[in-house]
Scaffold this motif. Structure first.
Motif, mmCIF file in Angstrom:
data_model
loop_
_atom_site.group_PDB
_atom_site.id
_atom_site.type_symbol
_atom_site.label_atom_id
_atom_site.label_comp_id
_atom_site.label_asym_id
_atom_site.label_seq_id
_atom_site.Cartn_x
_atom_site.Cartn_y
_atom_site.Cartn_z
ATOM 1 N N ASN A 158 -30.033 12.638 35.428
ATOM 2 C CA ASN A 158 -29.405 12.330 36.821
ATOM 3 C C ASN A 158 -28.654 11.007 36.481
ATOM 4 O O ASN A 158 -28.211 10.135 37.691
ATOM 5 N N ALA A 159 -28.899 10.263 35.221
ATOM 6 C CA ALA A 159 -28.098 8.999 34.883
ATOM 7 C C ALA A 159 -28.701 7.808 35.698
ATOM 8 O O ALA A 159 -27.971 6.913 35.679
ATOM 9 N N ILE A 160 -29.994 8.055 36.312
ATOM 10 C CA ILE A 160 -30.359 6.791 37.043
ATOM 11 C C ILE A 160 -31.804 6.936 36.862
ATOM 12 O O ILE A 160 -32.544 8.299 36.805
ATOM 13 N N TYR A 161 -32.767 5.917 37.319
ATOM 14 C CA TYR A 161 -34.080 6.177 37.657
ATOM 15 C C TYR A 161 -34.475 6.396 39.223
ATOM 16 O O TYR A 161 -33.834 5.484 39.892
ATOM 17 N N GLY A 162 -34.777 7.578 39.567
ATOM 18 C CA GLY A 162 -34.893 7.860 40.865
ATOM 19 C C GLY A 162 -36.081 7.291 41.516
ATOM 20 O O GLY A 162 -36.012 6.588 42.476
ATOM 21 N N MET A 163 -37.140 7.727 41.097
ATOM 22 C CA MET A 163 -38.349 7.401 41.636
ATOM 23 C C MET A 163 -38.728 5.850 42.099
ATOM 24 O O MET A 163 -39.285 5.408 43.003
ATOM 25 N N THR A 164 -38.333 5.146 40.889
ATOM 26 C CA THR A 164 -38.529 3.584 41.188
ATOM 27 C C THR A 164 -37.272 2.931 41.786
ATOM 28 O O THR A 164 -37.223 1.520 42.249
ATOM 29 N N GLY A 165 -36.174 3.783 42.551
ATOM 30 C CA GLY A 165 -35.284 3.109 43.215
ATOM 31 C C GLY A 165 -33.985 2.795 42.868
ATOM 32 O O GLY A 165 -33.295 2.032 43.185
ATOM 33 N N GLY A 166 -33.424 3.633 41.735
ATOM 34 C CA GLY A 166 -32.388 3.367 41.377
ATOM 35 C C GLY A 166 -31.891 2.198 40.370
ATOM 36 O O GLY A 166 -30.815 1.929 40.416
ATOM 37 N N GLN A 167 -32.901 2.201 39.275
ATOM 38 C CA GLN A 167 -32.616 1.381 38.180
ATOM 39 C C GLN A 167 -31.916 1.930 37.144
ATOM 40 O O GLN A 167 -31.795 3.249 37.233
ATOM 41 N N MET A 168 -31.083 1.217 36.208
ATOM 42 C CA MET A 168 -30.500 1.917 35.193
ATOM 43 C C MET A 168 -31.193 2.824 34.303
ATOM 44 O O MET A 168 -32.422 2.209 33.839
ATOM 45 N N LEU A 180 -20.943 4.239 31.532
ATOM 46 C CA LEU A 180 -20.591 2.810 31.641
ATOM 47 C C LEU A 180 -19.828 2.634 32.897
ATOM 48 O O LEU A 180 -19.271 3.592 33.584
ATOM 49 N N GLY A 181 -19.764 1.564 33.331
ATOM 50 C CA GLY A 181 -19.269 1.178 34.745
ATOM 51 C C GLY A 181 -20.082 1.257 35.981
ATOM 52 O O GLY A 181 -19.611 0.896 37.125
ATOM 53 N N MET A 182 -21.082 2.114 35.605
ATOM 54 C CA MET A 182 -22.011 2.530 36.916
ATOM 55 C C MET A 182 -22.780 1.465 37.543
ATOM 56 O O MET A 182 -23.374 0.559 36.652
ATOM 57 N N THR A 204 -26.297 0.146 39.108
ATOM 58 C CA THR A 204 -27.680 0.428 39.410
ATOM 59 C C THR A 204 -28.242 -0.808 40.095
ATOM 60 O O THR A 204 -27.402 -1.820 39.794
ATOM 61 N N THR A 205 -29.321 -0.849 40.548
ATOM 62 C CA THR A 205 -30.002 -1.980 40.888
ATOM 63 C C THR A 205 -30.127 -2.839 39.882
ATOM 64 O O THR A 205 -30.282 -4.128 40.050
ATOM 65 N N THR A 206 -30.369 -2.552 38.649
ATOM 66 C CA THR A 206 -30.689 -3.374 37.369
ATOM 67 C C THR A 206 -29.340 -3.545 36.484
ATOM 68 O O THR A 206 -29.309 -4.025 35.617
ATOM 69 N N SER A 207 -28.142 -2.827 36.836
ATOM 70 C CA SER A 207 -26.925 -3.119 36.534
ATOM 71 C C SER A 207 -25.889 -3.284 37.509
ATOM 72 O O SER A 207 -24.978 -2.565 37.610
#
Ligand SMILES: Cc1ncc(C[n+]2csc(CCOP(=O)(O)OP(=O)(O)O)c2C)c(N)n1
Ligand code: SF4
Lengths: 251, 355
Positions: free
Chosen positions: A124-134, A140-142, A144-147
């Protein structure tokens, strides 16, 4: 005339309520796996390994023996189980953070050994459980909370194509990337999952199905928009298709 | 009657494990224990067992988790840097209450250190090197024969308490050859039946779930209280130690493993020079023989703890003695093994001070 049930809860799903957000594809994929287990008649001899991530509770959602591995280690745990009980069916269910970041070594080596296990890989192109990190799979260009400025190749590297990497390994006997955004795709995904399990039952080697999946919550989209975003963006970066099939035709 | 054979420590422990019914081994080579891994690679197929060289210690310990969750006897071995890598998995295994055996043939550290014998992993072994409140059952042999016996015991205790057990050896013990008598092969049909909890497929029963995990703090606390209850039971039943000439002793040496062997020579030398000294040797490092050591020091003039480290077990010795008597420490580190002569010199300093 008595009504005939044509659609019921798969036997291999427990009655636990899913903990997933509305519009999340984890639930659909669980159902497909359970249907496949039922159809193959392997509920009583299946062992599952849940990951760390939103699907950490997957071991409670399936009515089969189950455990939770440390983050990323599911393929090693599954290896231990399978080597201890070669006649059981062992599968791991892993997110992209779990499988493609912290657990890269474990998945590559289990695949390369041709470990007779099956992995269902949720991208899903993201870390779900920990709250939307890269995630390693973040486009590219997306953002997230850590990008927060958008993923940039120079800074964060490129999205990793797990199936394309694994397809080079000789131990892999079935490998397909699917999605579940339309009824036709759902049917295809189920066939892929079934084939992956059959590859294991036949003792051929390692099998994996990558499922492109939504995370409406962390993508900041409603379920319909999320599905659209998946179709328009994720599929472009991660084209669907069969990468390895040494199982052949199924009757 | 079994005959005695000359065997290297590492190989002896491997054979002992197989005789104890272990048919699965996962591990990654590291000096000074690689002979153990190699022995398993050769020997396990002969007894229809499974050997797998993992891609890392991280993978090995998780393979152990998987195999142990099916209720099968399984083992790994490593040396210090590898043991560090295993800590994540060990914490999970302790939390999931899975029986299995680890062997750590300790070498000099920290970091890459060297490949010589050391005892500087004591804290990591006995105080929980991974996260959370947990304990391993830790057994410290001081001869190859004892290593063989303790490997057997480790499997049995692991099964009995559903808890990982660790043999804490050192490079010296792994590398030395001594005559040993192996026990008979355990009849696999007499191994404990774990089908009441193990993951073996849910045919004909409710599914088994094994985790180290509960998201609800109240439930997780209950799990932790359960572990602690088990640990108290182990402390009550499984303390093991050995003593040499302590009854009339005025001074007490404390050491474990290879160090205790050397202290045995020190006792003899010192006695021949008229110094009344005895030796207290913990065999279980966890549970530590606190009470037994406390009574052993009563009436003594001083205690000297000697370790191949800068002082780790000495903290437990001090806890045991609880301020009743002065505890001195002598240690060499980095893979240097103290000689009997230098320990005797230290002992004499203490004797002079106390006279
Ligand atoms: C060793 C370790 N590092 C970090 C975490 C925190 N953590 C939990 S889930 C997760 C990411 C999961 O993401 P993914 O695998 O993509 O699954 P998703 O939640 O998206 O389904 C992280 C980093 C952890 N539990 N353990
Ligand atoms: S956070 Fe994302 S991946 Fe996790 S359950 Fe919600 S939608 Fe699904």
């Amino acid at each position: 005339m008595a009504a005939k049930a044509i659609f019921e809860r798969p036997k291999s799903l427990s009655d636990k309520e899913f903990t997933y957000c509305p519009g999340c594809h984890h639930g659909i994929v669980h159902r497909l796996i359970a249907e496949v287990i039922d159809e193959l008649g392997i509920q009583g001899k299946t062992l599952m390994v849940a990951p760390v991530g939103c699907s950490v509770f997957a071991y409670t959602f399936f009515d089969v023996d189950g455990t939770v591995a440390a983050h990323g280690r599911a393929p090693a745990v599954a290896t231990g189980m399978k080597r201890a009980m070669p006649d059981r069916v062992v599968f791991t269910y892993q997110g992209d953070g779990d499988l493609a970041a912290i657990g890269t070594a474990e998945i590559i080596h289990a695949a390369n050994r041709g470990e007779r296990i099956t992995t269902i890989f949720i991208n899903n192109a993201i870390y779900g459980m920990t709250g939307g990190q890269m995630a390693p799979t973040t486009l590219l260009g997306m953002k997230t909370t850590t990008s927060p400025y958008g993923r940039e190749a120079d800074r964060e590297g490129y999205p990793i194509h797990v199936s394309e990497v694994l397809k080079e390994l000789s131990g892999v006997v079935y490998l397909e990337r699917v999605a579940v955004s339309s009824p036709a795709e759902v049917r295809k995904a189920k066939q892929a999952i079934k084939k992956a399990f059959i590859a294991q039952i036949k003792g051929l080697g390692f099998s994996l199905v990558e499922v492109l999946s939504t995370c409406p919550t962390n993508w900041g989209l409603d379920p319909i928009e999320a599905m659209k975003w998946l179709n328009e963006n994720l599929k472009k970066e991660y084209p669907l298709g069969v990468f390895v099939d040494k199982v052949g035709e199924l009757k | 009657m079994a005959e005695k054979v000359m065997v290297k420590g590492n190989e002896a422990m491997a054979e002992a494990a197989i005789r104890a019914g272990c048919r699965l081994y996962f591990g990654y080579p590291i000096t000074p224990q690689s002979e153990l891994t190699e022995y398993m690679a050769r020997r396990l197929p002969e007894v229809k067992g499974t050997f797998l060289q993992s891609e890392s210690e991280v993978a090995a310990v998780n393979m152990i988790y998987g195999a142990a969750s099916t209720g099968t006897r399984v083992m790994t071995s490593t040396s210090s840097p590898g043991f560090s890598l295993m800590q994540e998995g060990i914490s999970y295994i302790a939390g999931a209450e899975l029986p299995c055996v680890f062997i750590n043939v300790v070498r000099g550290g920290p970091g890459l250190g060297d490949i010589q014998p050391a005892q500087s992993d004591y804290f990591q072994a006995t105080k929980g090197g991974g996260h959370g409140d947990y304990n391993l059952i830790v057994l410290a042999p001081s001869s190859v024969q004892e290593a063989v016996d303790l490997v057997q015991l480790a499997f049995d205790l692991a099964d009995k308490y559903r808890n990982p057990a660790l043999i804490l050896a050192d490079g010296m013990l792994g590398q030395m050859m001594e005559p040993v008598e192996f026990p008979d092969f355990r009849d696999l049909n007499t191994l404990p039946d774990h089908s009441s909890w193990a993951m073996q497929g849910c045919e004909g029963r409710e599914p088994h779930k094994i985790t180290s995990f509960d998201i609800d703090p109240i439930n997780l606390e209950k799990m932790n209280i359960g572990y602690q209850k088990k640990y108290r039971e182990i402390e009550a039943n499984e303390v093991r130690y050995d003593t040499e000439m302590i009854d009339d002793a005025e001074y007490l040496l404390v050491g474990y493993g290879t160090m205790a062997r050397i202290l045995g020579s020190v006792v003899k030398k010192a006695r021949s020079e008229g110094i009344k000294v005895g030796l207290f040797r913990p065999i279980t490092l966890w549970p530590f023989p606190y009470k037994e050591l406390e009574s052993a020091v009563s009436g003594k003039k001083a205690v000297l703890t000697v370790e191949m480290s800068t002082g780790q077990m000495v903290e437990d010795v001090k806890l045991a003695v609880n301020g009743k008597i002065k505890v001195d420490f002598y240690g060499r580190t980095g893979g240097v093994v103290p000689t009997p002569e230098e320990v005797l010199r230290e002992l004499k300093k203490i004797v002079e001070r106390s006279e």
